[in-house]
Design an enzyme around this catalytic site. Sequence first.
Site, PDB file in Angstrom:
ATOM      1  N   GLY A   1       0.951  -1.276   0.048  1.00 14.44           N
ATOM      2  CA  GLY A   1       0.082   0.022   0.072  1.00 14.44           C
ATOM      3  C   GLY A   1       0.946   1.254  -0.009  1.00 14.44           C
ATOM      4  O   GLY A   1       1.722   1.330   0.634  1.00 14.44           O
TER       5      GLY A   1
ATOM      6  N   GLN B   1      -5.555  -8.965  -2.592  1.00 14.58           N
ATOM      7  CA  GLN B   1      -5.425  -8.139  -1.481  1.00 14.58           C
ATOM      8  C   GLN B   1      -6.901  -7.749  -0.917  1.00 14.58           C
ATOM      9  O   GLN B   1      -7.370  -7.266   0.040  1.00 14.58           O
ATOM     10  CB  GLN B   1      -4.776  -6.736  -1.887  1.00 14.58           C
ATOM     11  CG  GLN B   1      -3.340  -6.730  -2.073  1.00 14.58           C
ATOM     12  CD  GLN B   1      -2.882  -6.978  -3.534  1.00 14.58           C
ATOM     13  OE1 GLN B   1      -3.616  -7.609  -4.232  1.00 14.58           O
ATOM     14  NE2 GLN B   1      -1.839  -6.538  -3.904  1.00 14.58           N
TER      15      GLN B   1
ATOM     16  N   ASP C   1      -1.517   4.540  -6.364  1.00 13.31           N
ATOM     17  CA  ASP C   1      -0.338   4.555  -5.884  1.00 13.31           C
ATOM     18  C   ASP C   1       0.476   5.720  -6.306  1.00 13.31           C
ATOM     19  O   ASP C   1       1.672   6.074  -6.127  1.00 13.31           O
ATOM     20  CB  ASP C   1       0.304   3.233  -6.656  1.00 13.31           C
ATOM     21  CG  ASP C   1      -0.296   2.046  -5.840  1.00 13.31           C
ATOM     22  OD1 ASP C   1      -1.458   1.692  -5.991  1.00 13.31           O
ATOM     23  OD2 ASP C   1       0.220   1.472  -4.640  1.00 13.31           O
TER      24      ASP C   1
HETATM   25  O1  MRU Z   1       0.672  -3.993  -4.703  1.00 13.93           O
HETATM   26  P1  MRU Z   1       0.089  -3.241  -3.311  1.00 13.93           P
HETATM   27  O2  MRU Z   1      -0.595  -4.307  -2.656  1.00 13.93           O
HETATM   28  O3  MRU Z   1       1.049  -2.463  -2.667  1.00 13.93           O
HETATM   29  O4  MRU Z   1      -0.871  -2.074  -4.058  1.00 13.93           O
HETATM   30  C1  MRU Z   1      -1.702  -1.249  -3.185  1.00 13.93           C
HETATM   31  C2  MRU Z   1      -2.770  -0.749  -4.091  1.00 13.93           C
HETATM   32  O5  MRU Z   1      -2.548  -0.760  -5.236  1.00 13.93           O
HETATM   33  C3  MRU Z   1      -3.953  -0.328  -3.469  1.00 13.93           C
HETATM   34  O6  MRU Z   1      -5.072  -0.428  -4.545  1.00 13.93           O
HETATM   35  C4  MRU Z   1      -4.144   1.088  -2.907  1.00 13.93           C
HETATM   36  O7  MRU Z   1      -5.154   1.560  -3.619  1.00 13.93           O
HETATM   37  C5  MRU Z   1      -3.043   1.930  -3.032  1.00 13.93           C
HETATM   38  S1  MRU Z   1      -2.447   1.938  -1.291  1.00 13.93           S
HETATM   39  C6  MRU Z   1      -3.663   3.082  -0.446  1.00 13.93           C
END
Ligand code: MRU
Length: 358
Positions: free
Chosen positions: A54, A201, A242
């Site tokens: 995240g 996730q 992200d």
């Molecule tokens: O690959 P991850 O689990 O780190 O990705 C996280 C995300 O993409 C989430 O969708 C999230 O929206 C971003 S963090 C608040």
Amino acid sequence: MKINNTPFRTIWPTADNTAVEIIDQTRLPHEFVTLRLNTMRDAERAIRDMLVRGAPLIGVTAAYGVALAMRDHASDAALADACSVLLAARPTAVNLRWGVEKMRALLAPLPESERAAAAWKEAARIADEDVAINAAIGKHGSEIIRAIHHRKNDTVNILTHCNAGWLATVDWGTALAPIYTAFDAGIPLHVWVDETRPRNQGASLTAWELGQHGVPHTVIVDNAGGHLMQHGMVDMAIVGCDRVTACGDVCNKIGTYLKALAAHDNGVPFYVALPTPTIDWTLQDGVKEIPIEERAAEEVTHIAGLCSDGQVRTVQVTPQGSRAANYGFDVTPARLVTGLITERGVVKADAKAMLVLR
Ligand code: MRU
């Protein structure tokens, strides 16, 4: 937020202030395990292997990573090395660069003897700031949910993708903060949780944390959202992100773009929740300019789950020899985004409107 009624953050300093502890997110939802990060390399591994994930939490973990490095060696070379190792841990989340560069800017001018203490204090400050930012996102976003409830006078159905809840931040979450705030205020709501292949996730983390808080939710396969929208079963979508460009293009977990297209086709408002440090002011066109993380093929070809004997095991779901591609993120163009929910309020996803956030 609470786990079995005990308040937790996702990252916290140990009692003796020499290391940090995290929740190992690769073990959820079947096991709740905390882990101690003793060194900068531990922090880098935790980010790379997604024990923490995240965008906001990655940024805070990286800041603590720099602090752990400074505790051991506070020379200019050690600072430069820690920053470059941590920056390379994952490519997509801009918060990683933001956290590391904030630490570098503060520490570089200081004498070596002062760096360790200053780094520790700054990492803790960044963590607290994340909590305050997300609480503000919750407040602004919950007003949108309240307005839909007012209009509809019935349960508000909200679709979310991936995990942008408190597990993706230090506390509260981004996309889930408005949901928790509205739920706590007594607004009846229900969340459609995209499972979010390949790492699930949504199914494993979002469903778990919503369940811990008592928020009604239903896990759906990633391909179900369009169907639900066609049948009036989704009142709004809220996702995290992200990285967001200066023009409002949104980079988020793979599959977000398809949800935004379906929302657009069905007149469903599609909101993106973000702390302003997630905006990359150096970029304009997200599709062309944002590097997309490609992860191991095994995340697609294999899947882990709880077996009836109580053991978590990994099984292969594809034929032996089939190749798999694993793009971690995609970009949703600004034109498909109804609004950006930030700690400073809800803003249109376009270059001019976003200037108030600079
Ligand atoms: O690959 P991850 O689990 O780190 O990705 C996280 C995300 O993409 C989430 O969708 C999230 O929206 C971003 S963090 C608040």
